[in-house]
Write a protein that holds these residues in place. Structure first.
Motif, mmCIF file in Angstrom:
data_model
loop_
_atom_site.group_PDB
_atom_site.id
_atom_site.type_symbol
_atom_site.label_atom_id
_atom_site.label_comp_id
_atom_site.label_asym_id
_atom_site.label_seq_id
_atom_site.Cartn_x
_atom_site.Cartn_y
_atom_site.Cartn_z
ATOM 1 N N MET A 1 -17.097 -39.823 -34.172
ATOM 2 C CA MET A 1 -16.256 -38.640 -34.016
ATOM 3 C C MET A 1 -17.139 -37.393 -34.080
ATOM 4 O O MET A 1 -17.525 -36.953 -35.162
ATOM 5 C CB MET A 1 -15.206 -38.585 -35.116
ATOM 6 C CG MET A 1 -14.222 -39.729 -35.100
ATOM 7 S SD MET A 1 -13.033 -39.551 -36.452
ATOM 8 C CE MET A 1 -12.232 -41.131 -36.391
ATOM 9 N N LYS A 2 -17.414 -36.833 -32.935
ATOM 10 C CA LYS A 2 -18.344 -35.708 -32.867
ATOM 11 C C LYS A 2 -17.835 -34.493 -33.639
ATOM 12 O O LYS A 2 -18.583 -33.830 -34.363
ATOM 13 C CB LYS A 2 -18.583 -35.336 -31.397
ATOM 14 C CG LYS A 2 -19.752 -34.410 -31.171
ATOM 15 C CD LYS A 2 -19.952 -34.162 -29.669
ATOM 16 C CE LYS A 2 -20.344 -35.426 -28.938
ATOM 17 N NZ LYS A 2 -20.609 -35.153 -27.497
ATOM 18 N N ILE A 3 -16.542 -34.212 -33.493
ATOM 19 C CA ILE A 3 -15.993 -33.027 -34.150
ATOM 20 C C ILE A 3 -16.002 -33.195 -35.674
ATOM 21 O O ILE A 3 -16.245 -32.237 -36.418
ATOM 22 C CB ILE A 3 -14.552 -32.718 -33.644
ATOM 23 C CG1 ILE A 3 -14.078 -31.360 -34.170
ATOM 24 C CG2 ILE A 3 -13.586 -33.834 -34.027
ATOM 25 C CD1 ILE A 3 -14.851 -30.181 -33.649
ATOM 26 N N GLN A 122 -11.277 -39.676 -41.939
ATOM 27 C CA GLN A 122 -10.024 -40.402 -42.161
ATOM 28 C C GLN A 122 -8.821 -39.583 -41.705
ATOM 29 O O GLN A 122 -7.881 -40.113 -41.100
ATOM 30 C CB GLN A 122 -9.883 -40.759 -43.638
ATOM 31 C CG GLN A 122 -8.939 -41.918 -43.911
ATOM 32 C CD GLN A 122 -9.475 -43.237 -43.384
ATOM 33 O OE1 GLN A 122 -10.626 -43.553 -43.565
ATOM 34 N NE2 GLN A 122 -8.626 -44.005 -42.728
ATOM 35 N N ALA A 123 -8.851 -38.284 -41.972
ATOM 36 C CA ALA A 123 -7.752 -37.416 -41.546
ATOM 37 C C ALA A 123 -7.676 -37.364 -40.021
ATOM 38 O O ALA A 123 -6.585 -37.476 -39.436
ATOM 39 C CB ALA A 123 -7.936 -36.012 -42.113
ATOM 40 N N ILE A 124 -8.818 -37.210 -39.382
ATOM 41 C CA ILE A 124 -8.843 -37.144 -37.916
ATOM 42 C C ILE A 124 -8.431 -38.487 -37.320
ATOM 43 O O ILE A 124 -7.693 -38.539 -36.325
ATOM 44 C CB ILE A 124 -10.237 -36.706 -37.428
ATOM 45 C CG1 ILE A 124 -10.497 -35.248 -37.851
ATOM 46 C CG2 ILE A 124 -10.362 -36.847 -35.911
ATOM 47 C CD1 ILE A 124 -11.897 -34.757 -37.577
ATOM 48 N N ALA A 125 -8.863 -39.589 -37.945
ATOM 49 C CA ALA A 125 -8.500 -40.926 -37.455
ATOM 50 C C ALA A 125 -6.994 -41.165 -37.562
ATOM 51 O O ALA A 125 -6.397 -41.833 -36.707
ATOM 52 C CB ALA A 125 -9.259 -41.993 -38.233
ATOM 53 N N THR A 126 -6.372 -40.622 -38.606
ATOM 54 C CA THR A 126 -4.921 -40.747 -38.773
ATOM 55 C C THR A 126 -4.190 -40.073 -37.608
ATOM 56 O O THR A 126 -3.239 -40.634 -37.044
ATOM 57 C CB THR A 126 -4.479 -40.095 -40.100
ATOM 58 O OG1 THR A 126 -4.983 -40.864 -41.186
ATOM 59 C CG2 THR A 126 -2.962 -40.024 -40.208
ATOM 60 N N GLU A 145 -9.842 -40.539 -24.437
ATOM 61 C CA GLU A 145 -10.436 -39.566 -25.361
ATOM 62 C C GLU A 145 -9.964 -38.148 -25.041
ATOM 63 O O GLU A 145 -9.683 -37.370 -25.952
ATOM 64 C CB GLU A 145 -11.959 -39.644 -25.325
ATOM 65 C CG GLU A 145 -12.511 -40.896 -25.988
ATOM 66 C CD GLU A 145 -14.020 -40.834 -26.162
ATOM 67 O OE1 GLU A 145 -14.597 -39.731 -26.120
ATOM 68 O OE2 GLU A 145 -14.628 -41.908 -26.323
ATOM 69 N N TYR A 146 -9.860 -37.835 -23.760
ATOM 70 C CA TYR A 146 -9.403 -36.504 -23.360
ATOM 71 C C TYR A 146 -7.951 -36.288 -23.786
ATOM 72 O O TYR A 146 -7.601 -35.224 -24.320
ATOM 73 C CB TYR A 146 -9.531 -36.314 -21.849
ATOM 74 C CG TYR A 146 -8.861 -35.063 -21.355
ATOM 75 C CD1 TYR A 146 -9.462 -33.820 -21.518
ATOM 76 C CD2 TYR A 146 -7.584 -35.121 -20.772
ATOM 77 C CE1 TYR A 146 -8.823 -32.657 -21.100
ATOM 78 C CE2 TYR A 146 -6.945 -33.968 -20.354
ATOM 79 C CZ TYR A 146 -7.567 -32.732 -20.515
ATOM 80 O OH TYR A 146 -6.921 -31.592 -20.107
ATOM 81 N N LYS A 147 -7.106 -37.293 -23.564
ATOM 82 C CA LYS A 147 -5.687 -37.164 -23.912
ATOM 83 C C LYS A 147 -5.493 -36.982 -25.415
ATOM 84 O O LYS A 147 -4.614 -36.230 -25.856
ATOM 85 C CB LYS A 147 -4.907 -38.386 -23.403
ATOM 86 C CG LYS A 147 -4.778 -38.428 -21.888
ATOM 87 C CD LYS A 147 -4.081 -39.700 -21.412
ATOM 88 C CE LYS A 147 -3.948 -39.719 -19.889
ATOM 89 N NZ LYS A 147 -3.324 -40.976 -19.393
ATOM 90 N N PHE A 153 -1.305 -32.220 -31.638
ATOM 91 C CA PHE A 153 -1.507 -32.732 -32.994
ATOM 92 C C PHE A 153 -2.984 -32.706 -33.373
ATOM 93 O O PHE A 153 -3.335 -32.312 -34.485
ATOM 94 C CB PHE A 153 -0.941 -34.156 -33.120
ATOM 95 C CG PHE A 153 0.559 -34.206 -33.117
ATOM 96 C CD1 PHE A 153 1.286 -33.931 -34.268
ATOM 97 C CD2 PHE A 153 1.248 -34.519 -31.951
ATOM 98 C CE1 PHE A 153 2.679 -33.967 -34.264
ATOM 99 C CE2 PHE A 153 2.636 -34.554 -31.932
ATOM 100 C CZ PHE A 153 3.355 -34.280 -33.090
ATOM 101 N N MET A 154 -3.856 -33.127 -32.449
ATOM 102 C CA MET A 154 -5.280 -33.114 -32.749
ATOM 103 C C MET A 154 -5.805 -31.687 -32.802
ATOM 104 O O MET A 154 -6.607 -31.345 -33.680
ATOM 105 C CB MET A 154 -6.058 -33.926 -31.712
ATOM 106 C CG MET A 154 -7.553 -34.068 -32.041
ATOM 107 S SD MET A 154 -7.838 -34.905 -33.648
ATOM 108 C CE MET A 154 -7.482 -36.614 -33.211
ATOM 109 N N LEU A 155 -5.356 -30.853 -31.900
ATOM 110 C CA LEU A 155 -5.789 -29.452 -31.904
ATOM 111 C C LEU A 155 -5.375 -28.766 -33.208
ATOM 112 O O LEU A 155 -6.143 -27.995 -33.791
ATOM 113 C CB LEU A 155 -5.202 -28.713 -30.696
ATOM 114 C CG LEU A 155 -5.718 -29.180 -29.323
ATOM 115 C CD1 LEU A 155 -4.937 -28.499 -28.200
ATOM 116 C CD2 LEU A 155 -7.212 -28.897 -29.166
#
Length: 201
Positions: A1-3, A122-126, A145-147, A153-155
């Protein structure tokens, strides 16, 4: 996860109590998913709340933390963790909270910064898991990955973590008032995921 790696690298420049506070805030937001899964078990919700409050208290008291013992909380969070061999669906989101909470406790106890990275991831994976379920995405989709990255929600999650990181950086003395303000700020962000949309109660 790059971000997640980018957020973690920025967090490395914080002091230890700031890093602990940042991790506490990330896990605090994830607790809503645990509460949703255990909505019929108020004692487990109460226990998870007590563990998180103790983590915030530990950071507030740092470095004078002699009166705190975190080892019992690790055992408690293990007991609260759903068994994914027996439970499925929404249990995975409660499981993620417990994993993040366990990493938070290890971070505070052992000063292990790899645990901070785990909390962030873990938060991002959720959120990633929720988006794939919510949008019913095909894992083999070339644009997967783009979607996921383009989902509101991810933003929102990335914006939340970065905003918290910026706010925590400005806190020089961590006291109850500062913790209250940051927890309130955290609550005002949109919910990480909308479990009711795919797992109506």
């Amino acid at each position: 996860m790059k971000i997640a790696k980018q957020i973690f690298n920025t967090a490395l420049h914080l002091t230890f109590p700031q890093q602990g506070l940042f991790a506490c805030l990330i896990v605090d937001k994830m607790k809503a998913n645990f509460d949703y899964f255990f909505s019929q078990d108020k004692e487990k919700i109460k226990a998870a709340t007590a563990i998180l409050n103790a983590c915030f208290d530990y950071i507030t008291a740092f470095p004078d933390t002699k009166k705190f013992s975190l080892s019992s909380f690790s055992e408690q969070i293990e007991a609260l963790t759903p068994d994914l061999d027996e439970e499925e669906g929404v249990a995975a989101y409660a499981f993620d909270f417990c994993i993040a909470c366990h990493s938070l406790l290890r971070l505070l106890h052992d000063f292990d910064l790899q645990e901070l990275e785990t909390v962030i991831e873990q938060a991002i994976a959720t959120v990633d898991m929720f988006i794939q379920e919510y949008l019913d995405l095909d894992p083999s989709d070339a644009d997967l990955e783009y979607k996921i990255a383009d989902s509101p929600f991810m933003l929102n999650e990335l914006e939340r973590q970065q905003a918290l990181l910026s706010s925590v950086q400005t806190v020089k003395i961590i006291n109850e008032e500062q913790v209250f303000k940051l927890r309130d700020m955290n609550r005002r962000f949109p919910e990480m995921v909308n479990l009711r949309a795919i797992y109506p109660g």
